[in-house]
Design a protein around this motif. Structure first.
Motif, PDB file in Angstrom:
ATOM      1  N   HIS A  56      -2.877   4.596  -9.239  1.00 25.39           N
ATOM      2  CA  HIS A  56      -1.853   5.622  -9.079  1.00 25.39           C
ATOM      3  C   HIS A  56      -2.318   6.970  -9.605  1.00 25.39           C
ATOM      4  CE1 HIS A  56       0.502   1.998  -8.291  1.00 25.39           C
ATOM      5  NE2 HIS A  56       1.307   2.797  -7.619  1.00 25.39           N
TER       6      HIS A  56
ATOM      7  N   GLU B 172      -7.686   5.484  -0.334  1.00 19.34           N
ATOM      8  CA  GLU B 172      -6.490   4.681  -0.535  1.00 19.34           C
ATOM      9  C   GLU B 172      -5.867   4.320   0.813  1.00 19.34           C
ATOM     10  OE1 GLU B 172      -5.465   3.566  -3.367  1.00 19.34           O
ATOM     11  OE2 GLU B 172      -6.676   4.762  -4.739  1.00 19.34           O
TER      12      GLU B 172
ATOM     13  N   ARG C 294       2.477   1.619  -5.318  1.00 16.67           N
ATOM     14  CA  ARG C 294       1.789   0.425  -4.831  1.00 16.67           C
ATOM     15  C   ARG C 294       2.280  -0.749  -5.663  1.00 16.67           C
ATOM     16  NH1 ARG C 294      -4.696   0.543  -4.584  1.00 16.67           N
ATOM     17  NH2 ARG C 294      -4.487  -0.770  -6.443  1.00 16.67           N
ATOM     18  N   ARG C 295       2.592  -1.837  -5.011  1.00 18.05           N
ATOM     19  CA  ARG C 295       3.289  -2.945  -5.673  1.00 18.05           C
ATOM     20  C   ARG C 295       2.520  -3.534  -6.856  1.00 18.05           C
ATOM     21  NH1 ARG C 295       5.274  -5.983  -1.333  1.00 18.05           N
ATOM     22  NH2 ARG C 295       7.225  -4.792  -1.510  1.00 18.05           N
TER      23      ARG C 295
ATOM     24  N   GLN D  80       0.864  -1.175   0.000  1.00 15.21           N
ATOM     25  CA  GLN D  80       0.000   0.000   0.000  1.00 15.21           C
ATOM     26  C   GLN D  80       0.905   1.231   0.000  1.00 15.21           C
ATOM     27  OE1 GLN D  80      -2.127  -0.713   3.692  1.00 15.21           O
ATOM     28  NE2 GLN D  80      -0.769   0.634   4.825  1.00 15.21           N
ATOM     29  N   PHE D  81       0.313   2.388  -0.272  1.00 16.53           N
ATOM     30  CA  PHE D  81       1.121   3.602  -0.349  1.00 16.53           C
ATOM     31  C   PHE D  81       1.754   3.919   1.001  1.00 16.53           C
ATOM     32  CE2 PHE D  81      -1.985   4.251  -3.828  1.00 16.53           C
ATOM     33  CZ  PHE D  81      -1.076   4.388  -4.883  1.00 16.53           C
TER      34      PHE D  81
END
Length: 277
Positions: free
Chosen positions: A161, A118, A153-154, A70-71
């Motif tokens: 994004h 988010e 984010r992965r 996560q961010f």
């Protein structure tokens, strides 16, 4: 006073947002062959601050070298450097960039992301990777502007994004410069291979047209970037982390139009930078 209120205190000039290339490892601070390979990119980065309407009060930078589930943001008041490049000259592991962090801004970024739906959190230990300190050593050589880094984010979902960028757009009206640091072409097998010269040029043409489109269309095109000509030749599957910072910047651009502000052929491939606003 909450983080958002304190960050916005005082009248600030609206900042543009940038997607910039950060080169190859510590390329600007070492010998390379040919010796002038990175000179024009370095000149672009050194001149970026002179194009701003005012001195930024802080920088939020998204690097292609930090991926998390996560961010996350750097919340360290004095972030260390992460020398996440390998096999380069010893002196490049002694480079310094003592820019302060700003925990309050980090909290404000997280708060805005959470309010936008988010998941996000502050990382109080993380330092700056080379996607941050290498280009910023040229952009802000005195390291005298507070910097926080935002992770990707992965899952590298372009839509997520873009939405994250939208959550941060108002920071631009508070004197915060938002930068995406990556590469518009990033296929390690392609660098130095002339077969990728036309491939990268065609993708770059598409990317530039997308960035320069009306904002709603721009975001729709970028969200579907894998449909672009040679998209996966330029950013292989699962390796698009150097392009995704552009999505955050495009979201943060809001209704600001984008334009190409730098482009050249390096190592047989076309590399570009974009400015919004």
């Amino acid at each position: 006073m909450n983080a958002s209120t304190s960050v916005s205190a005082g009248k600030k000039e609206r900042m543009p947002a940038f997607f910039i290339p950060h080169g190859a490892g510590p390329c600007f601070f070492m010998d390379w062959q040919p010796v002038d390979t990175w000179d024009r990119m370095a000149v672009f980065l050194k001149g970026l601050a002179d194009t701003l309407p005012a001195r930024p009060r802080a920088i939020v930078l998204v690097s292609g070298h930090w991926l998390e589930p996560q961010f996350r943001t750097t919340g360290n008041a004095q972030p260390p450097l992460i020398y996440d490049y390998y096999g380069f000259p010893a002196h490049t592991y002694e480079l310094t960039f003592p820019a302060p962090g700003e925990p309050e801004l980090a909290s404000a970024v997280v708060q805005r992301l959470q309010q936008h739906g988010e998941a996000a959190q502050v990382d109080g230990e993380r330092g700056f990777d080379h996607g941050v300190f290498i280009p910023l050593k040229l952009v802000v050589p005195k390291a005298d502007i507070p910097v926080i880094q935002l992770s990707l984010r992965r899952d590298l979902d372009p839509a997520a994004h873009i939405e994250a960028g939208k959550a941060l757009a108002s920071l631009r009206d508070e004197g915060v410069l938002i930068i995406g640091s990556g590469m518009s072409f990033h296929n390690m097998r392609g660098y130095g291979d002339p077969r990728y010269t036309p491939v990268s040029a065609e993708f770059d043409d598409w990317l530039t047209k997308a960035v320069e489109s009306e904002p709603a269309q721009r975001n729709a095109l970028l969200q579907a970037w894998t449909r672009a000509p040679h998209a996966r030749d330029c950013h292989p599957m699962g390796g698009e982390e150097h392009l995704i910072p552009l999505m955050v910047v495009a979201g943060a651009a809001g209704d600001s139009m984008g334009r190409k502000v730098y482009s050249e052929k390096i190592m047989e491939t076309t590399i570009s930078a974009y400015r919004f606003g």
